[in-house]
Design an enzyme around this catalytic site. Structure first.
Site, PDB file in Angstrom:
ATOM      1  N   LYS A  12       0.859  -1.183   0.000  1.00 20.55           N
ATOM      2  CA  LYS A  12       0.000   0.000   0.000  1.00 20.55           C
ATOM      3  C   LYS A  12       0.899   1.238   0.000  1.00 20.55           C
ATOM      4  CE  LYS A  12      -1.499   2.881   2.731  1.00 20.55           C
ATOM      5  NZ  LYS A  12      -1.443   4.061   1.811  1.00 20.55           N
ATOM      6  N   GLY A  70       6.730   5.936   7.879  1.00 19.40           N
ATOM      7  CA  GLY A  70       5.880   7.121   7.868  1.00 19.40           C
ATOM      8  C   GLY A  70       6.004   7.892   9.165  1.00 19.40           C
ATOM      9  N   SER A  71       4.943   8.573   9.535  1.00 20.77           N
ATOM     10  CA  SER A  71       4.968   9.443  10.702  1.00 20.77           C
ATOM     11  C   SER A  71       4.925   8.642  11.997  1.00 20.77           C
ATOM     12  CB  SER A  71       3.773  10.400  10.674  1.00 20.77           C
ATOM     13  OG  SER A  71       2.564   9.704  10.928  1.00 20.77           O
ATOM     14  N   GLY A 115       2.655   5.461  12.895  1.00 19.79           N
ATOM     15  CA  GLY A 115       3.450   4.285  13.188  1.00 19.79           C
ATOM     16  C   GLY A 115       3.095   3.626  14.503  1.00 19.79           C
ATOM     17  N   GLU A 156       9.446   2.423  10.831  1.00 18.02           N
ATOM     18  CA  GLU A 156      10.470   3.471  10.750  1.00 18.02           C
ATOM     19  C   GLU A 156       9.725   4.786  10.646  1.00 18.02           C
ATOM     20  OE1 GLU A 156      12.343   6.450   9.644  1.00 18.02           O
ATOM     21  OE2 GLU A 156      12.275   5.494   7.679  1.00 18.02           O
ATOM     22  N   CYS A 195      13.448  11.407   5.675  1.00 20.95           N
ATOM     23  CA  CYS A 195      13.469  11.126   7.120  1.00 20.95           C
ATOM     24  C   CYS A 195      14.870  11.287   7.678  1.00 20.95           C
ATOM     25  CB  CYS A 195      12.915   9.744   7.417  1.00 20.95           C
ATOM     26  SG  CYS A 195      13.849   8.394   6.666  1.00 20.95           S
TER      27      CYS A 195
END
Length: 456
Positions: free
Chosen positions: A156, A207-208, A212, A229, A263
């Protein structure tokens, strides 16, 4: 439900319109993946490795096409987009060989005639939830080991990178059993049922931190393997005696390249007092010399933000954060896309929001430290711990601080941005949950061990 992917350089350019998979689409995809897994898991490592090598060859043959799509869909400067595709090819070729490594070991048994063996086996269906900023490298550094070790994959992607994900899906599908790799488009309406699906054995998320933590709780709560992560607030420390010209040039690109949308981008520059003013002046000059223009231009270094909401959020943070703006802070004149000038803000202390939270834009805070030791304390005084850089010519300090800085990756006299795919990658504190990614750490995540006693 449909959604659009928009060119951030030219918002009038609709890259694609897609139908969100939603719960029903996810259920169908996972069911098909389960069937594909039953076939794929039986294939020998040589076949699985050969499939990854074939995917790498096809991606290499499509490099320019995929590169241009990355530039168009996520606004990545073309030189970085091309390098990302090249990295994706290298990742595939690395795991094409790694799957041929030993998949177990033997131990002394209680009886000399018995065999006591530990072997690795695939997990089943693996769900990969990936961001838009590295639409080739991140899906592949998750998918390549997952597939290579015998799993089926449902990807996704972030909605803003759906076109790139579907292009990758088309390349992978040529070399794998039907439905062994599938793409399910959408946002939370697709991601949540995928994470919670009872037939998904493992979830890998990038992601954030906010999302997460939700993913980790939901996946682990039902017994699935999970790794997350979740970004960082990455410091670059500049100590007395460092090569200031080299440090300024390196930090400027680490902070502002690709509009700071990594990131691993440098979010804070912490400078020892004795060299603070000299480094500040050099850094301002280096930042002001960066090229902000159409990402299709080979000279572009910065490019646009992914969407207008991201730019508005960065501008709001600048407005409310305080500090003294040394350069940047406004959209460039005449730009139609979601651009923001590279911005360097001098802040008085570590409590400034710019020194605490990830902005994910070309915005970096500059702080002064009384000593090298205080620089390390400031570096650690955040809830994140992904990557840190230390600029110094003192080997003793480099070796000491590499162990004292709370980050999963510490780089000496090098940019915070940049990841080596053959070593473990991931953060500490709120930058990471679960096991690391890449290298042999990926094998640990995408397989499970079974201890087998064989008695004649």
């Amino acid at each position: 439900m449909t959604f659009k992917s928009v060119n951030p350089h030219d918002p009038s350019d609709i890259v694609g319109e897609f139908e969100a998979a939603g719960p029903e689409g996810v259920d169908r995809a996972v069911s098909r993946a389960r069937e594909a897994f039953s076939e794929w898991r039986t294939q020998p490592a040589s076949v699985r490795g050969g499939a990854l090598a074939g995917i790498a060859d096809d991606l290499a043959g499509s490099t320019e096409e995929v590169t241009r799509l990355v530039v168009r869909e996520v606004g990545k400067p073309i030189t970085e987009a091309r390098a990302e595709v090249s990295r994706g090819i290298s990742i595939l070729r690395y795991y094409a060989q790694m799957v041929l490594a030993a998949d177990g070991e033997t131990f002394p048994a209680a009886r000399s005639e018995d065999w006591l063996v530990v072997r690795r086996y695939p997990l089943g269906v693996c769900a990969l939830l990936t961001p838009w900023n590295f639409p080739v490298a991140i899906p592949l550094w998750k998918a390549a080991p997952a597939i290579g070790y015998g799993n089926a994959v449902v990807l996704k992607p972030a909605p803003a990178s759906t076109a790139v994900a579907e292009a990758l899906g088309g390349i992978l599908a040529k070399h794998l059993p039907e439905d062994a790799f599938q793409v399910v488009p959408g946002d939370a309406e697709t991601g949540e049922p995928l994470v919670n699906h009872p037939d998904v054995a493992a979830v890998s998320f990038t992601g954030s931190a906010k999302v997460g933590h939700i993913v980790a709780q939901q996946a682990a709560g039902r017994g699935a393997k999970v790794q997350c992560e979740m970004g960082g607030q990455n410091p670059s420390l500049v100590l007395a005696g460092a090569d200031l010209d080299a440090a300024a040039k390196t930090i400027a690109y680490a902070a502002m390249g690709y509009a700071g949308q990594k990131c691993t981008a440098t979010s804070r520059v912490i400078v020892e007092k004795s060299v603070y003013e000299d480094l500040r002046d050099r850094l301002v000059s280096a930042v002001e010399g960066m090229v902000v223009m159409d990402p299709e231009d080979e000279s572009c270094e910065v490019g646009p933000l992914i969407e207008d909401g991201a730019r508005a959020s960065a501008l709001d943070t600048l407005k409310n954060g305080g500090g003294r703006t040394l350069t940047g802070g406004t959209p460039p004149d005449g730009a139609d896309g979601f651009y923001l000038e590279p911005t360097l803000v001098e802040v008085e202390g570590p409590d400034n929001p710019l020194a605490k939270e990830e902005v994910f834009a070309p915005v970096t805070a500059l702080l002064k430290a009384e000593s090298a030791e205080e620089a390390v304390r400031l570096a650690n005084d955040v809830r994140y711990g992904l990557v840190a850089a230390v600029f110094t010519n003192d080997l003793r300090k480099a070796m000491t601080f590499a162990g004292n800085i709370e980050a999963g990756l510490v780089r000496i006299n090098a940019a915070t941005s940049g990841v080596d795919y053959h070593v473990p990658f991931g953060g500490t504190k709120e930058s990471g949950l679960g096991s690391k990614e890449q290298g042999l750490a990926a094998r640990d995540f995408y397989t499970e061990t079974r201890t087998i006693l064989i008695s004649p």
